[in-house]
Design a protein around this motif. Sequence first.
Motif, PDB file in Angstrom:
ATOM      1  N   LEU A 256       0.877  -1.173   0.000  1.00  0.00           N
ATOM      2  CA  LEU A 256       0.000   0.000   0.000  1.00  0.00           C
ATOM      3  C   LEU A 256       0.913   1.222   0.000  1.00  0.00           C
ATOM      4  CD1 LEU A 256      -2.978   1.007   0.217  1.00  0.00           C
ATOM      5  CD2 LEU A 256      -2.640   1.066   2.700  1.00  0.00           C
ATOM      6  N   PRO A 257       1.318   1.688  -1.185  1.00  0.00           N
ATOM      7  CA  PRO A 257       2.303   2.776  -1.252  1.00  0.00           C
ATOM      8  C   PRO A 257       1.837   3.998  -0.480  1.00  0.00           C
ATOM      9  CG  PRO A 257       2.002   1.787  -3.413  1.00  0.00           C
ATOM     10  CD  PRO A 257       0.931   1.216  -2.517  1.00  0.00           C
ATOM     11  N   PRO A 258       2.670   4.529   0.402  1.00  0.00           N
ATOM     12  CA  PRO A 258       2.255   5.679   1.221  1.00  0.00           C
ATOM     13  C   PRO A 258       2.194   6.965   0.414  1.00  0.00           C
ATOM     14  CG  PRO A 258       4.549   5.152   1.642  1.00  0.00           C
ATOM     15  CD  PRO A 258       4.039   4.085   0.718  1.00  0.00           C
ATOM     16  N   LYS A 259       1.498   7.932   0.968  1.00  0.00           N
ATOM     17  CA  LYS A 259       1.432   9.255   0.366  1.00  0.00           C
ATOM     18  C   LYS A 259       2.829   9.855   0.310  1.00  0.00           C
ATOM     19  CE  LYS A 259      -0.704  13.817   1.049  1.00  0.00           C
ATOM     20  NZ  LYS A 259      -1.644  14.615   1.880  1.00  0.00           N
ATOM     21  N   PRO A 260       3.235  10.421  -0.835  1.00  0.00           N
ATOM     22  CA  PRO A 260       4.596  10.989  -0.933  1.00  0.00           C
ATOM     23  C   PRO A 260       4.802  12.130   0.052  1.00  0.00           C
ATOM     24  CG  PRO A 260       3.591  10.736  -3.104  1.00  0.00           C
ATOM     25  CD  PRO A 260       2.502  10.511  -2.105  1.00  0.00           C
ATOM     26  N   LYS A 261       6.049  12.258   0.494  1.00  0.00           N
ATOM     27  CA  LYS A 261       6.406  13.372   1.371  1.00  0.00           C
ATOM     28  C   LYS A 261       6.483  14.659   0.556  1.00  0.00           C
ATOM     29  CE  LYS A 261       8.981  10.542   4.668  1.00  0.00           C
ATOM     30  NZ  LYS A 261       8.006  10.748   5.763  1.00  0.00           N
ATOM     31  N   LEU A 262       6.492  15.787   1.263  1.00  0.00           N
ATOM     32  CA  LEU A 262       6.628  17.065   0.581  1.00  0.00           C
ATOM     33  C   LEU A 262       7.991  17.137  -0.113  1.00  0.00           C
ATOM     34  CD1 LEU A 262       5.190  19.485   3.310  1.00  0.00           C
ATOM     35  CD2 LEU A 262       3.979  18.361   1.427  1.00  0.00           C
ATOM     36  N   PRO A 263       8.051  17.722  -1.302  1.00  0.00           N
ATOM     37  CA  PRO A 263       9.305  17.736  -2.070  1.00  0.00           C
ATOM     38  C   PRO A 263      10.277  18.819  -1.593  1.00  0.00           C
ATOM     39  CG  PRO A 263       7.586  18.824  -3.317  1.00  0.00           C
ATOM     40  CD  PRO A 263       6.925  18.307  -2.058  1.00  0.00           C
ATOM     41  N   VAL A 264      10.621  18.777  -0.315  1.00  0.00           N
ATOM     42  CA  VAL A 264      11.580  19.720   0.260  1.00  0.00           C
ATOM     43  C   VAL A 264      12.582  18.930   1.091  1.00  0.00           C
ATOM     44  CG1 VAL A 264       9.944  21.646   0.299  1.00  0.00           C
ATOM     45  CG2 VAL A 264      10.141  20.153   2.285  1.00  0.00           C
ATOM     46  N   GLY A 265      13.758  19.507   1.281  1.00  0.00           N
ATOM     47  CA  GLY A 265      14.775  18.844   2.077  1.00  0.00           C
ATOM     48  C   GLY A 265      14.869  19.346   3.501  1.00  0.00           C
ATOM     49  N   HIS A 266      13.924  20.165   3.917  1.00  0.00           N
ATOM     50  CA  HIS A 266      13.961  20.768   5.248  1.00  0.00           C
ATOM     51  C   HIS A 266      13.114  19.953   6.219  1.00  0.00           C
ATOM     52  CE1 HIS A 266      15.580  23.915   2.800  1.00  0.00           C
ATOM     53  NE2 HIS A 266      14.420  24.160   2.237  1.00  0.00           N
ATOM     54  N   PRO A 267      13.482  19.933   7.492  1.00  0.00           N
ATOM     55  CA  PRO A 267      12.678  19.186   8.472  1.00  0.00           C
ATOM     56  C   PRO A 267      11.331  19.853   8.715  1.00  0.00           C
ATOM     57  CG  PRO A 267      14.438  20.394   9.567  1.00  0.00           C
ATOM     58  CD  PRO A 267      14.679  20.541   8.105  1.00  0.00           C
ATOM     59  N   TYR A 268      10.323  19.032   8.933  1.00  0.00           N
ATOM     60  CA  TYR A 268       8.995  19.543   9.238  1.00  0.00           C
ATOM     61  C   TYR A 268       8.203  18.433   9.917  1.00  0.00           C
ATOM     62  CZ  TYR A 268       7.542  16.889   5.096  1.00  0.00           C
ATOM     63  OH  TYR A 268       7.312  15.891   4.187  1.00  0.00           O
ATOM     64  N   VAL A 269       7.101  18.810  10.559  1.00  0.00           N
ATOM     65  CA  VAL A 269       6.172  17.849  11.134  1.00  0.00           C
ATOM     66  C   VAL A 269       4.807  18.122  10.528  1.00  0.00           C
ATOM     67  CG1 VAL A 269       5.035  17.028  13.226  1.00  0.00           C
ATOM     68  CG2 VAL A 269       7.458  17.667  13.292  1.00  0.00           C
ATOM     69  N   LEU A 270       4.257  17.145   9.836  1.00  0.00           N
ATOM     70  CA  LEU A 270       2.962  17.291   9.182  1.00  0.00           C
ATOM     71  C   LEU A 270       1.992  16.294   9.799  1.00  0.00           C
ATOM     72  CD1 LEU A 270       1.158  18.437   6.903  1.00  0.00           C
ATOM     73  CD2 LEU A 270       2.066  16.625   5.419  1.00  0.00           C
ATOM     74  N   VAL A 271       0.912  16.801  10.385  1.00  0.00           N
ATOM     75  CA  VAL A 271      -0.118  15.955  10.977  1.00  0.00           C
ATOM     76  C   VAL A 271      -1.408  16.162  10.188  1.00  0.00           C
ATOM     77  CG1 VAL A 271      -1.469  15.457  13.042  1.00  0.00           C
ATOM     78  CG2 VAL A 271       0.946  16.077  13.255  1.00  0.00           C
ATOM     79  N   GLU A 272      -1.936  15.081   9.626  1.00  0.00           N
ATOM     80  CA  GLU A 272      -3.157  15.165   8.836  1.00  0.00           C
ATOM     81  C   GLU A 272      -4.191  14.181   9.378  1.00  0.00           C
ATOM     82  OE1 GLU A 272      -1.817  16.579   4.458  1.00  0.00           O
ATOM     83  OE2 GLU A 272      -1.483  14.454   4.882  1.00  0.00           O
ATOM     84  N   SER A 273      -5.465  14.514   9.162  1.00  0.00           N
ATOM     85  CA  SER A 273      -6.529  13.668   9.703  1.00  0.00           C
ATOM     86  C   SER A 273      -6.501  12.270   9.101  1.00  0.00           C
ATOM     87  CB  SER A 273      -7.885  14.323   9.459  1.00  0.00           C
ATOM     88  OG  SER A 273      -8.048  14.605   8.074  1.00  0.00           O
ATOM     89  N   ARG A 274      -6.324  12.188   7.799  1.00  0.00           N
ATOM     90  CA  ARG A 274      -6.258  10.872   7.165  1.00  0.00           C
ATOM     91  C   ARG A 274      -5.556  11.006   5.816  1.00  0.00           C
ATOM     92  NH1 ARG A 274     -10.490   5.973   7.042  1.00  0.00           N
ATOM     93  NH2 ARG A 274      -9.594   4.780   5.323  1.00  0.00           N
ATOM     94  N   PRO A 275      -4.288  10.616   5.735  1.00  0.00           N
ATOM     95  CA  PRO A 275      -3.611  10.646   4.435  1.00  0.00           C
ATOM     96  C   PRO A 275      -4.212   9.596   3.503  1.00  0.00           C
ATOM     97  CG  PRO A 275      -2.254   9.546   6.062  1.00  0.00           C
ATOM     98  CD  PRO A 275      -3.445  10.074   6.797  1.00  0.00           C
TER      99      PRO A 275
END
Length: 354
Positions: A256-275
């Motif tokens: 079950l291929p996961p949703k791609p990460k954001l196309p940036v090289g910087h650290p971040y925390v992304l919380v979503e209700s349902r990817p």
Amino acid sequence: MTWPTGGGLLPATRIPGGELAAVAAAADYAVLPVGAVEWHGPHLPLGTDLILAEGFAAEAGGTSSPAAGAGGTSSPAAGAGGTSGPAAGAGGTSGPAAGAGGAVASAAGSAPAAGSLGDTTTGFPGPRGVLFPAVPYAACPGQTRPWPGTVSIRPEIAVGYLADVIEGIVAAGFPRLLIVNGHDANMSTVRAAMEWVSGRRTASLLLVNWFQLVTPAETTELYGPLTARGHGGAYETSGVLGFDPGAVRLDAVTDLPPKPKLPVGHPYVLVESRPDPWQGWSGHISLASEAAGRQVRATAGARLREIVAAWVAAPPPAPPTADPLPDATTDGPTPADGPTPAAGDPTTVTGGER
């Protein structure tokens, strides 16, 4: 009670009350695994995070003998972690940098000769730890709470509970406490509890997340360009295979291929209700294997022991205080502070309330 030759872990639950003070005085540190009971997909057990937290907690001791066990099982490979799994040779003692315990301080403050390793292969004792039972329940994200088997507690309850557990271990005579974490969401709650306790007790509290002990670049080298990290993915699945292959059902799911990460090289925390896609897990499970799990266990275990060795050899912290640090040049208030208020003056402010 005494430690196995070369250090290792003693189970806290087996220490007679009358011997606790002596054991605490001789110990270099205590260990607390923290995990979760949470859905990880049809292929992984609900206790995935506990298996990994307890397993790597045992790896921290550098030994996998029954004498080090605290989990209540009879598997020699389980060591102090209480998980069942492959023989000790599959652990962190034969992989790259295995046995990298480092020179460590004893309870008396002395250390082995420079350059020696703190493991059983050199004749120098490794650090002596006391393993406390794992914290099994945790705050779980909204992405997994609706799925069957997830037992989630409210974040505010989790922080307070963890603070009480951590403070209780410190108060029992273990100012150095290693917390081995297997659940991503624990990173915030455990950190908050640690900060609270460190303001009340003289303590050195070390949080290690097993999944950060192998770098993303290394997982790419191990699994290839497809995403391996993530909840229930190939990296986590391999980790469980490294400790308890019988608990995994690789044939229960397809990738079950996961949703791609954001196309940036910087650290971040992304919380979503349902990817999307998401079934309470996602990942390329076809990449997982027991061989990869043994490699992850060996590499991460060795690095964890290296961290522990450096930590117990470092000087202990000073006691906490509610007052600001004194000025280096004067014993009285600085000009910016103004005149010293008289006793009982309602403008008096304590250091902890500024």
